[in-house]
Design an enzyme around this catalytic site. Structure first.
Site, PDB file in Angstrom:
ATOM      1  CG  LEU A 153      -1.660   7.420  -7.891  1.00 33.36           C
ATOM      2  CD1 LEU A 153      -0.491   6.495  -8.170  1.00 33.36           C
ATOM      3  CD2 LEU A 153      -2.617   7.435  -9.077  1.00 33.36           C
ATOM      4  CB  CYS A 154      -4.970   8.754  -1.728  1.00 31.02           C
ATOM      5  SG  CYS A 154      -5.134   8.075  -0.085  1.00 31.02           S
ATOM      6  CG  HIS A 155      -8.890   4.157  -3.629  1.00 32.00           C
ATOM      7  ND1 HIS A 155      -7.641   3.577  -3.591  1.00 32.00           N
ATOM      8  CD2 HIS A 155      -9.481   3.721  -4.766  1.00 32.00           C
ATOM      9  CE1 HIS A 155      -7.487   2.810  -4.663  1.00 32.00           C
ATOM     10  NE2 HIS A 155      -8.582   2.875  -5.394  1.00 32.00           N
ATOM     11  CG  MET A 178      -1.503   6.684   2.162  1.00 32.24           C
ATOM     12  SD  MET A 178       0.228   6.636   2.683  1.00 32.24           S
ATOM     13  CE  MET A 178       0.752   8.304   2.321  1.00 32.24           C
ATOM     14  CD  GLU A 179      -6.940   8.161   3.987  1.00 35.68           C
ATOM     15  OE1 GLU A 179      -7.492   8.190   2.882  1.00 35.68           O
ATOM     16  OE2 GLU A 179      -6.139   7.259   4.309  1.00 35.68           O
ATOM     17  CG  ASP A 224       1.774  29.176   9.253  1.00 34.91           C
ATOM     18  OD1 ASP A 224       2.513  29.923   8.561  1.00 34.91           O
ATOM     19  OD2 ASP A 224       0.599  29.467   9.545  1.00 34.91           O
TER      20      ASP A 224
END
Length: 305
Positions: free
Chosen positions: A61-63, A97-98, A112
């Site tokens: 739901l992120c633009h 969010m980015e 990792d």
């Protein structure tokens, strides 16, 4: 997915943090940039930047946003690596969010690359959070700190005669009310230069900080609000309506038809909105943060602050 089509673009940034916990010998490998897979800091940095650029593909739901700048920084502490990710854009929604995704992906990359050198219980990712954000409504308020009066003049003969509902004027009244303007003197007037001029003069005489006319800015023979308001302006502020037209033309090419003007009439800020509901709502979306900022500054000047 939230519709952000009516939100104006602004410069936005966000900084997020995460921590990668590892034993001392692993932290030393990060510091010396030495693992069998290569330089862990360089790899984690690139992974974080790529994650910022592709966040909309990872979060459903992120633009999607144009990423104008992204960077990831590392600080090696006694028992962990402190990660900070910074992202910048110019757009209608923020990049929190980015930034969070970039910090998280950088931490995962370190995990990792260091997992061959430690037991699973010795490695941990945590404390991922947003440090700061700028831009948008948090940086450009859309609500007054304290109530201020406003006058809204809907100029339309069909509306004044009761032949047409006033959707545009009511949308302006509702938006100003939500922004903290109170009281709001709302009137419906016919397309009559004298009546409109008298109403504007009355609002100015009462010291209304904001006067909004709605309608009469087009190219029709009765559209004379601009001719009524413009001669009264003592301090022009053309940037307001230029911004409104620029915002509108990204949504409809007909926005260029609005001849709206803006500026101070004495101590009152006057702006002339188009008469369609869509045009009025687009103009309000483009200008509300500026209107709030301008009238609050002018009120401080008036008080001698």
């Amino acid at each position: 997915m939230k519709n952000v089509g009516m939100k104006p673009d602004s410069l936005r940034s966000a900084v997020a943090a995460a921590r990668f916990y590892a034993p001392p010998h692993c932290l030393q490998r990060i510091a010396s940039r030495d693992t069998e897979k290569g330089d862990p800091q360089a790899s984690a940095r690139i992974a974080g930047i790529l994650a910022a650029k592709r966040t909309d593909e990872l979060l459903p739901l992120c633009h999607p946003l144009p990423i104008h700048a992204a960077e990831v920084h590392f600080a090696i502490e006694a028992d962990h690596v402190a990660i900070e990710a910074e992202v910048h854009t110019i757009g209608p929604t923020g990049v929190e969010m980015e930034a969070l995704t970039a910090a998280s992906m950088a931490a995962l990359t370190l995990y990792d690359m260091l997992k061959p050198y430690a037991e699973p219980e010795e490695l941990r990712i945590g404390d991922t959070h947003l440090l700061e954000k700028q831009g948008g409504k948090s940086h450009y308020p859309r609500h007054l700190k304290s109530p201020l009066a406003a006058t809204v003049l809907m100029v339309s003969t069909p509306v004044a005669n009761g032949h047409k509902p006033d959707a545009a004027g009511q949308s302006v009244v509702d938006a100003l009310g939500k922004a903290g303007f109170e009281p709001i003197d709302y009137r419906v007037l016919p397309d009559d230069i004298e009546q409109v001029g008298d109403a504007v003069d009355e609002a100015v005489s009462t010291g209304a900080p904001l006067i909004v006319t709605v309608g009469g800015t087009g190219i029709g023979p009765k559209d004379k609000v601009v001719e009524t308001v413009e001669p009264r302006i003592t301090t022009p502020m053309p940037g307001l309506m230029e911004a409104a037209r620029a915002f509108g033309t990204k949504r409809t090419p007909y926005a260029v038809m609005s001849r709206g003007v803006s500026g101070f009439i004495g101590s009152s800020l006057a702006v002339t909105f188009p008469g369609s509901r869509g045009g009025a709502e687009e103009t309000m979306a483009a200008l509300l943060p500026s209107l709030v900022h301008i009238v609050e500054i002018h009120q401080r000047f008036a008080r001698g602050a």
